[in-house]
Design a protein around this motif. Structure first.
Motif, mmCIF file in Angstrom:
data_model
loop_
_atom_site.group_PDB
_atom_site.id
_atom_site.type_symbol
_atom_site.label_atom_id
_atom_site.label_comp_id
_atom_site.label_asym_id
_atom_site.label_seq_id
_atom_site.Cartn_x
_atom_site.Cartn_y
_atom_site.Cartn_z
ATOM 1 N N THR A 239 0.922 -1.328 0.068
ATOM 2 C CA THR A 239 -0.146 0.041 -0.051
ATOM 3 C C THR A 239 0.855 1.158 0.155
ATOM 4 N N ALA A 249 -5.724 0.755 11.103
ATOM 5 C CA ALA A 249 -6.793 0.621 10.143
ATOM 6 C C ALA A 249 -7.622 -0.234 10.470
ATOM 7 N N TRP A 251 -11.635 -2.258 9.728
ATOM 8 C CA TRP A 251 -12.218 -2.923 8.476
ATOM 9 C C TRP A 251 -13.117 -1.957 7.978
ATOM 10 N N GLU A 253 -13.165 0.692 7.092
ATOM 11 C CA GLU A 253 -12.753 1.642 6.072
ATOM 12 C C GLU A 253 -12.559 1.293 4.428
ATOM 13 N N PHE A 254 -12.525 -0.285 4.462
ATOM 14 C CA PHE A 254 -12.454 -0.864 3.375
ATOM 15 C C PHE A 254 -13.462 -1.398 2.542
ATOM 16 N N ASP A 255 -13.359 -0.963 1.273
ATOM 17 C CA ASP A 255 -14.440 -1.523 0.097
ATOM 18 C C ASP A 255 -13.832 -2.507 -0.724
ATOM 19 N N SER A 260 -11.085 -0.118 -2.617
ATOM 20 C CA SER A 260 -10.639 0.997 -2.097
ATOM 21 C C SER A 260 -10.577 1.123 -0.554
ATOM 22 N N TRP A 261 -9.637 1.641 -0.161
ATOM 23 C CA TRP A 261 -9.600 2.089 1.520
ATOM 24 C C TRP A 261 -9.458 3.422 1.510
ATOM 25 N N ILE A 263 -8.933 6.175 4.222
ATOM 26 C CA ILE A 263 -7.909 6.574 5.440
ATOM 27 C C ILE A 263 -8.881 7.873 5.804
ATOM 28 N N LYS A 273 -8.080 8.556 -0.228
ATOM 29 C CA LYS A 273 -8.600 7.261 -0.966
ATOM 30 C C LYS A 273 -7.196 6.340 -1.369
ATOM 31 N N ILE A 276 -6.884 -0.453 -3.996
ATOM 32 C CA ILE A 276 -6.667 -1.685 -3.428
ATOM 33 C C ILE A 276 -6.249 -2.778 -4.441
ATOM 34 N N LEU A 284 -5.726 -9.455 2.768
ATOM 35 C CA LEU A 284 -6.712 -9.208 3.645
ATOM 36 C C LEU A 284 -7.652 -10.399 4.012
#
Length: 393
Positions: A239, A249, A251, A253-255, A260-261, A263, A273, A276, A284
């Motif tokens: 990353t 981080a 979970w 926050e993650f799509d 996308s992640w 922050i 953004k 990923i 993950l």
């Protein structure tokens, strides 16, 4: 109130009349000079004058047991000159008394401001407490000259602090004076730290891991007692995230569907953004915290995010023969891999979350192989250039 010519002998022998707390003796030779004689035996010189608003002002000159009559008269003459030039000496003195020391400004204005507005305020507090305030804390903000700031900077370096550390301290000192001027703090004027140059840093001294070094590091991490350390380092390499961004981080926050992640609070103070990759998705999906903890990496001893991973990281890098590698160098290496693979600096800038392309250029390391390949490409414009060695003329 008595009116008579003051002499040094009279000043020394004058007494307050019985039944009174104090007596004022106005000098006939020097207009405005007054001697206060108190029942306790104390004597004080004052300058009495009328200001622009026709109000009578009494300005203390000093203890008559310390200040001589001649000195008091000389001071009164100077004050008359100030009034003639349009200045009010008592008002000037009152303004000077309102000028804070640097320590008072930090305590009363700066710290309350940054505690609510700056994420890294604790770093400022440490630099102030350990370095700046011990030297300048008791001095008024208008009584710190540039020469003293320059001497302070070089003393820091002489003590063995790295140029980067010296620069951070100087930048903070500059910021204090800039804020004091912006907030119109009494006494704040020209910034004494503005003309002191920062130490030059060698930005070429950055570490970029090769693929072989990454493989060696991951092999060692696989045997670390910290079972999460391998996944954390792989996450950082995939990353380019900062250490604290990874450790905090969550979970939510993650799509993964849209790769996308987000922050929520990056170094810049705003959300950013991150795209990923396929390898990151695969990583993950293997994390044991998935579906069990709100955090990607959970310390089993506290059930909360790791505060730091220094001990495990330091042990692993030494075992891998990479004792010089910092954990932030994983971010450098992420950028280096991208650039060496032909990705543009704009793409790297977006992935790293830099606001300015100039910042990204510091990470845009090109391997020797890439540079040689580029040079060979340029040489292709000259027929026979490879076969014909250079001959001195």
């Amino acid at each position: 109130m008595a009116v008579q010519k003051l002499t040094q002998s009279l000043v020394a022998k004058a007494i307050c009349p019985p039944g009174q707390k104090r007596e004022f003796i106005t000098d006939t030779d020097t207009r405005g000079l007054v001697l206060e004689v108190r029942a306790s035996g104390g004597r004080t010189f004052y300058f009495r004058y009328t200001d622009r608003s026709s109000a009578q002002r009494n300005m203390k000159l000093g203890d008559a047991s310390v200040v001589t009559l001649d000195v008091a008269r000389q001071r009164v003459a100077e004050l008359h000159n100030e009034i003639a030039l349009g200045r009010d000496p008592a008002a000037t003195r009152e303004a000077e008394r309102r000028i804070p020391t640097l320590g008072e400004f930090v305590r009363d204005r700066y710290m309350p401001h940054i505690e609510g507005n700056k994420r890294s305020w604790k770093c400022d507090e440490v630099l102030l407490r350990l370095h700046i305030l011990p030297v300048f804390g008791r001095r008024r903000i208008d009584a710190i000259p540039t020469a003293d700031v320059l001497a302070f900077q070089h003393k820091l370096k002489a003590k063995g602090y790295a140029p980067g550390t010296c620069n951070r301290i100087l930048v903070l000192l500059r910021y204090l004076f800039n804020l004091a001027a912006k907030w119109e703090v009494e006494g704040a004027g020209a910034n004494p730290a503005r003309k002191v140059d920062l130490f030059k840093l060698n930005n070429e001294k950055q570490t970029f891991l090769s693929k072989e070094q990454v493989a060696a590091l991951l092999d060692v991490l696989a045997t670390s007692p910290n079972k999460d350390l391998l996944a954390i380092v792989r996450f950082l390499l995939l990353t380019g995230a900062r250490k604290q961004e990874a450790l905090k981080a969550e979970w939510r926050e993650f799509d993964l569907a849209n790769r996308s992640w987000v922050i929520p609070l990056s170094k810049s103070g705003t959300a950013r953004k991150v795209a990923i990759s396929d390898p990151l998705v695969a990583l993950l999906e293997t994390l044991p915290s998935r579906g069990k903890s709100p955090y990607l990496f959970t310390n089993p001893a506290t059930a909360k995010p790791y505060v730091d991973i220094w001990y495990g990281w330091s042990t692993a890098r030494k075992r891998a023969g990479l004792a010089h590698v910092r954990i932030h160098d994983l971010r450098h290496s992420f950028a280096s891999f991208l650039v060496n693979s032909g990705r543009g600096l704009y793409e790297v800038q977006r992935l790293l979350g830099h606001a300015h392309i100039k910042t990204t250029q510091r990470y845009a390391h090109l391997s020797d192989e890439t540079l040689i390949s580029a040079a060979n490409t340029a040489g292709g414009f000259m027929p026979g250039a490879v076969a014909q060695p250079l001959v001195p003329s």
